[in-house]
Write an enzyme that holds these catalytic residues in place. Structure first.
Site, PDB file in Angstrom:
ATOM      1  N   ASN A 109       0.878  -1.169   0.000  1.00 12.29           N
ATOM      2  CA  ASN A 109       0.000   0.000   0.000  1.00 12.29           C
ATOM      3  C   ASN A 109       0.916   1.220   0.000  1.00 12.29           C
ATOM      4  OD1 ASN A 109      -1.734   2.087   0.474  1.00 12.29           O
ATOM      5  ND2 ASN A 109      -2.469   1.364   2.470  1.00 12.29           N
TER       6      ASN A 109
ATOM      7  N   LYS B 137       0.163   4.221  -0.288  1.00 15.08           N
ATOM      8  CA  LYS B 137      -0.486   5.415   0.293  1.00 15.08           C
ATOM      9  C   LYS B 137      -0.245   6.631  -0.614  1.00 15.08           C
ATOM     10  CE  LYS B 137      -0.310   3.245   4.777  1.00 15.08           C
ATOM     11  NZ  LYS B 137      -0.282   3.382   6.232  1.00 15.08           N
TER      12      LYS B 137
ATOM     13  N   HIS C 244      -9.661   1.159   4.831  1.00 10.69           N
ATOM     14  CA  HIS C 244      -8.381   1.349   5.526  1.00 10.69           C
ATOM     15  C   HIS C 244      -8.599   2.290   6.706  1.00 10.69           C
ATOM     16  CE1 HIS C 244      -4.294   2.586   6.383  1.00 10.69           C
ATOM     17  NE2 HIS C 244      -3.915   1.465   5.781  1.00 10.69           N
TER      18      HIS C 244
ATOM     19  N   GLU D 257      -7.036   4.746   7.690  1.00  6.82           N
ATOM     20  CA  GLU D 257      -6.880   6.171   7.354  1.00  6.82           C
ATOM     21  C   GLU D 257      -8.142   6.702   6.672  1.00  6.82           C
ATOM     22  OE1 GLU D 257      -3.110   5.522   5.419  1.00  6.82           O
ATOM     23  OE2 GLU D 257      -2.314   4.979   7.384  1.00  6.82           O
TER      24      GLU D 257
ATOM     25  N   GLU E 122      -5.469  -4.664  10.586  1.00  4.73           N
ATOM     26  CA  GLU E 122      -4.455  -3.621  10.755  1.00  4.73           C
ATOM     27  C   GLU E 122      -4.755  -2.842  12.027  1.00  4.73           C
ATOM     28  OE1 GLU E 122      -2.439  -2.576   6.776  1.00  4.73           O
ATOM     29  OE2 GLU E 122      -4.144  -1.245   7.009  1.00  4.73           O
TER      30      GLU E 122
ATOM     31  N   GLY F 246       2.411   2.532  10.905  1.00  4.54           N
ATOM     32  CA  GLY F 246       3.366   3.639  10.788  1.00  4.54           C
ATOM     33  C   GLY F 246       4.069   3.990  12.086  1.00  4.54           C
TER      34      GLY F 246
ATOM     35  N   SER G  23       3.313  -1.831  10.449  1.00  2.00           N
ATOM     36  CA  SER G  23       4.756  -1.875  10.692  1.00  2.00           C
ATOM     37  C   SER G  23       5.401  -3.218  10.322  1.00  2.00           C
ATOM     38  CB  SER G  23       5.081  -1.495  12.142  1.00  2.00           C
ATOM     39  OG  SER G  23       4.702  -0.156  12.390  1.00  2.00           O
TER      40      SER G  23
HETATM   41  P1  13P Z   1       2.920   0.658   7.709  1.00  5.11           P
HETATM   42  O1  13P Z   1       3.468  -0.626   7.140  1.00  5.11           O
HETATM   43  O2  13P Z   1       3.640   1.875   7.245  1.00  5.11           O
HETATM   44  O3  13P Z   1       2.781   0.564   9.213  1.00  5.11           O
HETATM   45  O4  13P Z   1       1.423   0.809   7.142  1.00  5.11           O
HETATM   46  C1  13P Z   1       0.556  -0.254   7.234  1.00  5.11           C
HETATM   47  C2  13P Z   1      -0.663   0.015   6.454  1.00  5.11           C
HETATM   48  O5  13P Z   1      -1.453   0.884   6.804  1.00  5.11           O
HETATM   49  C3  13P Z   1      -0.869  -0.749   5.215  1.00  5.11           C
HETATM   50  O6  13P Z   1      -2.142  -0.567   4.709  1.00  5.11           O
END
Ligand code: 13P
Length: 255
Positions: free
Chosen positions: A9, A11, A97, A99, A169, A175, A215
């Site tokens: 992903n 982002k 997601h 976010e 997640e 993150g 992560s």
């Molecule tokens: P990170 O791997 O940066 O923690 O992000 C995970 C994520 O949100 C994947 O969709």
């Protein structure tokens, strides 16, 4: 055996030249390796999809999207429809997601409509669930995950259910560098599979793939993917560098 799925992903990162360079480096690193027990997917920002589709020609790496709206067309300024994604050969769409839920206010109901729309357009939804730090600390992780599942999957038939992908997640792990332990993740993944079993029956529960995200990196991926109910990874930060993502793709898994 369920095939593992390793999904990037990206982002809101990269411009077209960077995206092309990352795909080229990834393809060079993975070379002609063929994996029979796993699939690889990248989900770039929507505007990069044509570029990435082109860069992925001749590659077994699949193309995903990070989000979409549920209507086919109309006065929805700024949105992208399932028809548009399908026209570019997108096969998987990340839906719900954290976010999207927490920054853009997407509700369980809206996520349910998006899951439905993805299936109606023959794309595989990667439906994300996960609790916040506060929900985790107050012991409500499973309750939250089950509620999100109910909202997202309410319209599915048993036949459809096995074909989707779930992603657990935990918001506190995204993150932050704080990964869930393999034991913590396995326990929620087992409960998600149990909920599938109860709602859709034995066969969909055995087929559905449940990814872990939060992560994931080259150092922790092996221990996570050795757990029987962890069927792959949804990778953010560590997917933006070819060497770390290629290492994650090569994760050692239990036989
Ligand atoms: P990170 O791997 O940066 O923690 O992000 C995970 C994520 O949100 C994947 O969709």
């Amino acid at each position: 055996m369920r095939k593992k799925l390793i999904a990037a992903n990206w982002k809101m990162h990269l411009v077209p030249g960077e995206a092309r360079a990352l795909i080229a480096a990834l393809m060079a690193d993975l070379g002609r390796e063929t994996f029979t027990d796993r699939e690889v997917l990248v989900a770039p920002a929507a505007i990069l999809i044509p570029e990435v589709k082109d860069a992925l020609k001749q590659s077994p790496i699949m193309l995903g999207a990070q989000n979409m709206f549920y209507e086919e067309k109309g006065a929805f300024t700024g949105e992208i429809s399932p028809t548009m994604l399908a026209a570019y050969g997108v096969t998987h769409v990340i839906i719900g997601h954290s976010e999207r839920r927490h920054i853009f206010g997407e509700s369980d109901e809206m996520i349910g409509l998006k899951v439905r729309a993805a299936l109606d357009h023959r794309m595989t939804p990667i439906m994300c669930v996960g609790e916040t730090q506060e929900e985790h600390d107050s012991g409500r992780a499973l309750e939250v995950v089950l509620r999100q599942m109910e909202g997202g999957l309410g319209s599915l038939s048993s036949d459809e259910a096995g074909g989707i992908v779930m992603a657990y997640e935990p918001v506190w792990a995204i993150g932050t560098g704080r990964t869930a332990t393999p034991e913590q993740a396995e326990s929620i993944h087992g409960a998600i599979r149990g909920a599938f079993n109860e709602r859709f029956g034995h066969s969909p529960a055995q087929i559905v793939r449940i990814l872990y995200g939060g992560s994931v990196n080259a150092d922790n991926v092996d221990s996570l993917l050795s757990r029987p109910d962890i069927d792959g990874a949804l990778v953010g930060g560590a997917s933006l560098k070819a060497d770390s993502f290629a290492r994650i793709v090569r994760a050692r898994t239990a036989k």
